[in-house]
Design an enzyme around this catalytic site. Structure first.
Site, PDB file in Angstrom:
ATOM      1  N   ARG A   1     111.813 -29.842  13.930  1.00 22.63           N
ATOM      2  CA  ARG A   1     111.631 -28.681  13.058  1.00 22.63           C
ATOM      3  C   ARG A   1     111.369 -29.143  11.629  1.00 22.63           C
ATOM      4  O   ARG A   1     110.561 -28.567  10.909  1.00 22.63           O
ATOM      5  CB  ARG A   1     112.854 -27.752  13.100  1.00 22.63           C
ATOM      6  CG  ARG A   1     112.770 -26.617  12.086  1.00 22.63           C
ATOM      7  CD  ARG A   1     113.787 -25.514  12.308  1.00 22.63           C
ATOM      8  NE  ARG A   1     115.102 -25.996  12.694  1.00 22.63           N
ATOM      9  CZ  ARG A   1     116.010 -26.488  11.852  1.00 22.63           C
ATOM     10  NH1 ARG A   1     115.732 -26.611  10.562  1.00 22.63           N
ATOM     11  NH2 ARG A   1     117.191 -26.872  12.294  1.00 22.63           N
TER      12      ARG A   1
ATOM     13  N   TYR B   1      93.255  -8.477   4.784  1.00 21.81           N
ATOM     14  CA  TYR B   1      93.449  -8.572   6.231  1.00 21.81           C
ATOM     15  C   TYR B   1      94.628  -7.687   6.662  1.00 21.81           C
ATOM     16  O   TYR B   1      95.674  -7.655   6.013  1.00 21.81           O
ATOM     17  CB  TYR B   1      93.694 -10.029   6.622  1.00 21.81           C
ATOM     18  CG  TYR B   1      94.232 -10.206   8.016  1.00 21.81           C
ATOM     19  CD1 TYR B   1      93.559  -9.661   9.118  1.00 21.81           C
ATOM     20  CD2 TYR B   1      95.414 -10.896   8.253  1.00 21.81           C
ATOM     21  CE1 TYR B   1      94.057  -9.812  10.408  1.00 21.81           C
ATOM     22  CE2 TYR B   1      95.918 -11.055   9.535  1.00 21.81           C
ATOM     23  CZ  TYR B   1      95.235 -10.508  10.605  1.00 21.81           C
ATOM     24  OH  TYR B   1      95.738 -10.654  11.869  1.00 21.81           O
TER      25      TYR B   1
ATOM     26  N   ASP C   1      93.782 -17.089   0.214  1.00 19.34           N
ATOM     27  CA  ASP C   1      93.530 -17.166   1.648  1.00 19.34           C
ATOM     28  C   ASP C   1      92.094 -17.658   1.822  1.00 19.34           C
ATOM     29  O   ASP C   1      91.135 -16.935   1.561  1.00 19.34           O
ATOM     30  CB  ASP C   1      93.722 -15.789   2.282  1.00 19.34           C
ATOM     31  CG  ASP C   1      93.507 -15.794   3.798  1.00 19.34           C
ATOM     32  OD1 ASP C   1      92.842 -16.714   4.302  1.00 19.34           O
ATOM     33  OD2 ASP C   1      93.997 -14.860   4.459  1.00 19.34           O
TER      34      ASP C   1
ATOM     35  N   LYS D   1      91.554 -20.255  13.180  1.00 19.63           N
ATOM     36  CA  LYS D   1      90.156 -19.861  13.091  1.00 19.63           C
ATOM     37  C   LYS D   1      89.243 -21.089  12.989  1.00 19.63           C
ATOM     38  O   LYS D   1      89.126 -21.854  13.928  1.00 19.63           O
ATOM     39  CB  LYS D   1      89.971 -18.904  11.922  1.00 19.63           C
ATOM     40  CG  LYS D   1      91.015 -17.776  11.832  1.00 19.63           C
ATOM     41  CD  LYS D   1      91.124 -16.934  13.086  1.00 19.63           C
ATOM     42  CE  LYS D   1      91.883 -15.629  12.886  1.00 19.63           C
ATOM     43  NZ  LYS D   1      93.297 -15.758  12.540  1.00 19.63           N
TER      44      LYS D   1
END
Length: 384
Positions: A51, A103, A175, A200
């Site tokens: 982690r 978005y 972004d 993406k």
């Protein structure tokens, strides 16, 4: 030549990367482990528990940092987890100014989650810098922008916004999912934080869910690493490996995405059944000059409105497509079509969507790297 001086195409393959220290593997191995042996308490080889850090994820983080000309990178379980980490830099009564055209998932996170904890979100067109400055008050801590915006393809002048944020001592986060670092590098334009839904274009093959941040300020990086470790929204080693593999072809894929999108945008612009095409490469696009200034090309995303702009017409078109796949997401090698009002932006109230031009008839295309003639033929049969 040091790897920091490499040009982009070389950085995509070699940036931030070293052969594996164990056996010299050229591609970083998938370290599918949750924990690491320690010869004595607190003594280890840099990894204690996955982690906190994992060698495969660390390789991805270094690659993303290199692409964005950043000093530090962080990889997360999704783009939303990356945005979540940025918002956790803030506290009650802090305010964020965002692009109005946003978005749907970002809007949902901001309004549906963080507003409950006392963080206020204001929205700006980010065209008029005086209007942007007028929204800043003593509680404003962060400006969050997308460029190009999703799905209206508006372009925000990152450099102009950064001058405002620096004057007021604010953080600027961008972004960069639509553009990718191949087309623009926001840190070089004055941003403090770059975010990617690496699902993406960075991954590029529609087979991972990954998010990433890149920063150069060491103190900011330490805060984000603390949040990443404490909240635990990290990506696993397999997804890290697949995203690394995708990054190695980012430059050649983006070149073809851009080439195909230009051909399709021009085809749609001249089609008698199309009312408006939203693509920043057109000279009559209101932000064309800004796009030319801060981007190397105009990207692989296009939105368009059929004549009449009705919901029924849009649904009929996307249902008739055969080579374009009707699906959520974007940025893969295959071309996708989406209906934002009922898919990616369905979580935004209709009246808010329509204020930004996102009407029920709007269709969004993620143009892939197939043969452009085949993609145009598919659009032609769906429109006719």
């Amino acid at each position: 030549m040091g790897k920091k001086e490499l040009k982009f195409n070389s950085k995509a393959i070699h940036g931030g990367q070293q052969p594996d220290v164990a056996y010299g593997a050229v591609m970083p191995p998938i370290y599918q482990t949750s924990t690491y042996a320690q010869p004595s308490p607190g003594k280890h080889k840099g990894y204690e528990y996955s982690r906190g850090a994992n060698p495969t994820r660390a390789a991805l983080e270094c690659a993303v940092a290199s692409l964005e000309n950043a000093d530090f990178g962080m990889a997360f379980g999704s783009g939303m987890a990356a945005i979540d980490a940025v918002m956790k830099l803030l506290g009650p009564n802090d305010e964020v100014i965002c692009t109005r055209d946003l978005y749907g998932g970002s809007y949902r996170l901001f309004k549906g989650v963080f507003e409950k904890f006392g963080i206020k979100f204001r929205f700006s067109e980010m065209v008029d810098m005086e209007e942007l400055a007028s929204q800043i008050n003593k509680n404003t801590k962060l400006v969050w922008l997308e460029t190009p915006t999703n799905p209206m393809m508006n372009i925000v002048d990152i450099e102009a916004v950064s001058k405002i944020t620096k004057e007021h001592g604010l953080l600027l986060a961008v972004d960069n999912t639509f553009a990718t670092p191949y087309l623009q590098q926001p840190l070089d334009l004055g941003a403090d934080i770059v975010m990617h839904s690496a699902t993406k274009y960075l991954g590029g093959h529609s087979d991972v869910i990954v998010g990433a941040l890149a920063v150069s300020d060491e103190q900011l990086a330490e805060q984000l690493y603390f949040i990443q470790k404490s909240s635990g929204g990290i990506c696993g080693p397999m997804d890290s490996f697949l995203t690394l593999r995708g990054i190695k072809t980012l430059h050649v894929r983006m070149q073809r995405h851009c080439e195909n999108a230009e051909l399709i945008a021009k085809y749609l612009e001249n089609h008698p059944k199309i009312d408006t095409v939203y693509w920043p490469g057109f000279e009559n696009h209101p932000d064309h000059e800004v796009a030319k200034k801060q981007m190397r090309d105009f990207g692989g995303m296009i939105s368009f409105l059929p004549k009449g702009g009705s919901y029924a017409d849009a649904i009929k078109i996307v249902e008739n497509l055969k080579l374009f796949t009707l699906a959520e997401s974007l940025g893969g090698v295959e071309s996708l079509a989406g209906h934002p009002a009922s898919m990616s932006h369905g979580s935004i109230p209709k009246e808010e969507r329509q204020k930004n031009g996102l009407v029920d008839g709007l269709i969004r295309l993620s143009v892939g790297i197939e043969d452009a003639d085949d993609l145009i033929a598919d659009l032609d049969q769906a429109l006719n």
